[in-house]
Design an enzyme around this catalytic site. Sequence first.
Site, PDB file in Angstrom:
ATOM      1  CD  GLU A  76      -1.072  -4.821   5.737  1.00  0.00           C
ATOM      2  OE1 GLU A  76      -1.617  -3.744   5.492  1.00  0.00           O
ATOM      3  OE2 GLU A  76       0.154  -4.967   5.803  1.00  0.00           O
ATOM      4  CD  GLU A 108       2.277  -6.451   2.120  1.00  0.00           C
ATOM      5  OE1 GLU A 108       2.530  -5.323   2.572  1.00  0.00           O
ATOM      6  OE2 GLU A 108       1.165  -6.770   1.674  1.00  0.00           O
TER       7      GLU A 108
END
Length: 476
Positions: free
Chosen positions: A168, A377
């Site tokens: 991320e 995720e």
Amino acid sequence: HKKLSTFPADFLWGSASAAYQVEGAPFEDGKKASVWDNFVRIPGKTFKGTNGDVAVDHYHRYKEDVALMKELGLKSYRFSVAWTRVLPEGRGAVNSAGLKFYENLVDELIENGIEPIITLYHWDLPQSLQDLYGGWESREIIGDFLNYAEILFETFKGKVKYWVSLNEQNVFTNQGWVTATHPPGKKDMKLFYQVNHIANLANATVINKFHELEIPGQIGPSFAYTPQYAKDSDPRNVLAAENAEEMYSHFWMDVYMYGEYPLAALALLREQGLAPVFEAGDAALLKSAQPDFLGINYYQSATNAWNPLDGGVGAASFNTTGKKGTTKESGVPGLHKKIQNPFVERTNWDWEIDPEGLRIALRRITSRYRIPIMITENGLGEYDKLEEGKVHDDYRINYLESHVRAIKEAITDGATVIGYHTWSYTDLLSWLNGYQKRYGFVYVDQDETMEGSLKRIPKDSYYWYQHLIETNAEEI
Ligand code: BG6
């Protein structure tokens, strides 16, 4: 579709974690501080001052954790390596005692038939590199990140087949340099875009090295993808959604995949004097790197409306209260305004629950980039209650089941999805929200006192996932 495709037989049904959120033992066996070890000690930064000093003690209990993974039937486990265990100061001599922990973990996983997936960087930058040259603010980080990655590539080649480069990048740069809610806690838009550019170069460099060394396996970044919707068909609202998609999605994924920033975003940044500074060779480097898969962390979608340049709402706000309905409107004047989507449910932290959004996300990525996707995720953070030794988390089962269904639909649509990793395997430290916002299949007796017994208790969702893996999600 009248009939859905089945999941491939080698589909990676997995679960995920990150070093700082589970390990504890921040100064054991030669490890030194990361930026997170220090940031959490600044008063007011985290919920009730919670930190990862103990976390869920995975460092000492990894065998117990892997044994439970085996019983669950996990095919893969995604975890991150703490750079400061391997290189306590970010560079210099390898700390073999720290590296040993990951060698043990990888061996334990393999012995139990679980595919290890290593994330090189999940936000815990060595403090020494922050002090030395400002961490991600300097191009020096590229060489240090490369050196660190190479140590891991060499150590684990042949054993670890899947690698995530940066976790991320869009979140850690935004939180670090725009909202100031993560280290180094700055608010500086120009620097944000420059830091991000440097992270892109580091990402490309490491991906190229992986391929150059012919490490058997695959590598890619994990991007936090939030598909953007328009409030309605008012063309101004549609444009606002396009703007958000350009600035928050294409701005990263186009660089990973095409090696170029998207044009409208670049035009805007140039106009505002915020465009990253390119040096000779940058453009070619970005173009040369090709990830083998794109990792996607999907939690929610976002809905947009027009936000006027004059008098529009500004600055993003985060709901860290754990109370539904407390998020304030936010946006960027002239670009977009984020509004609540009236068609979806919300968690207690106001995260929108939108399984269809995952299908949309997989479709959009597939049609724009034609690359295999690994869901690195996806999950639900909620309060869980331990009742007579059990956790009845049917809300989590519903969440996960509907998202698995969405993946199945996207595969039927033509997307290539190679794995699904729930966030998270055990309960763990939610960076800013302490231990009360739980995500795991395995409940851990730990809370903001940080003195829990650390006992592991499989939740109802653990048994649900066990069955799902056994049946390869045929019943969904
Ligand atoms: C992702 C991160 O952004 O979301 C994880 O990669 C994080 O590390 C997860 O824990 C959930 O976020 P939060 O804020 O609810 O803990």
